[in-house]
Design a protein around this motif. Structure first.
Motif, PDB file in Angstrom:
ATOM      1  N   PRO A 180       0.854  -1.215  -0.018  1.00 45.55           N
ATOM      2  CA  PRO A 180       0.097  -0.172  -0.074  1.00 45.55           C
ATOM      3  C   PRO A 180       1.000   1.204   0.084  1.00 45.55           C
ATOM      4  N   CYS A 181       0.534   2.289  -0.652  1.00 46.90           N
ATOM      5  CA  CYS A 181       1.237   3.541  -0.849  1.00 46.90           C
ATOM      6  C   CYS A 181       0.424   4.830  -0.517  1.00 46.90           C
ATOM      7  N   LYS A 182       1.161   5.711   0.222  1.00 48.64           N
ATOM      8  CA  LYS A 182       0.588   7.197   0.517  1.00 48.64           C
ATOM      9  C   LYS A 182       1.088   7.858  -0.634  1.00 48.64           C
ATOM     10  N   VAL A 183       0.441   8.448  -1.273  1.00 48.38           N
ATOM     11  CA  VAL A 183       0.801   9.722  -2.250  1.00 48.38           C
ATOM     12  C   VAL A 183       0.266  10.985  -1.919  1.00 48.38           C
ATOM     13  N   GLU A 184       0.992  11.872  -2.095  1.00 43.27           N
ATOM     14  CA  GLU A 184       0.870  13.279  -2.014  1.00 43.27           C
ATOM     15  C   GLU A 184       1.610  14.251  -3.293  1.00 43.27           C
ATOM     16  N   GLY A 185       0.948  15.255  -3.575  1.00 44.55           N
ATOM     17  CA  GLY A 185       1.404  16.106  -4.649  1.00 44.55           C
ATOM     18  C   GLY A 185       1.188  15.961  -6.094  1.00 44.55           C
TER      19      GLY A 185
END
Length: 128
Positions: A73-78
């Motif tokens: 699982p990945c958290k993505v920002e921007g």
């Protein structure tokens, strides 16, 4: 394989990240070993895309491959701006930049010259 079903072993996870970025033609890929420098992750990967569109595409494909392959699982920002996308996999943090933004922040210089983490002080044992 670690006992946590959502986690991949670090060398394989880092290899998966680097392979994905290479396949999608990320530029100037740099890997920084954070062990002993930070508790947030073991590795940081910094790379560039030639345009905002490529930055977003690199991030999207990486997240897609990490979910499909090792199931990370990945958290993505921007992603909305496409100037700098951060992908947090837990053990590997990936920064995908447009070249001008990367030059401005110079994360490589900041993290490659840091020393070891100082030992924590347990406030409950500290003298009054």
């Amino acid at each position: 394989m670690p006992s946590d079903p959502g986690a991949a072993d670090l060398p394989a996870l880092l290899d998966h990240v680097l392979s994905s970025l290479s396949e999608d033609k990320a530029e100037d890929v740099v890997t920084i070993d954070l062990k002993g420098k930070s508790e947030m992750a073991d590795h940081m990967v910094i790379c560039s895309g030639r345009s905002s569109r490529q930055v977003v595409a690199l991030a999207d494909k990486l997240v897609e491959r990490l979910k499909a392959g090792p199931g990370v699982p990945c958290k993505v920002e921007g992603k909305e701006a496409g100037d700098w996308v951060l992908i947090d996999t837990g053990d590997v943090i990936v920064h995908v930049f447009r070249p001008e933004v990367r030059e401005f922040y110079q994360l490589e210089k900041m993290w490659q010259h840091t020393g070891p983490i100082p030992p924590r002080v347990d406030r409950t044992d500290a003298p009054a």
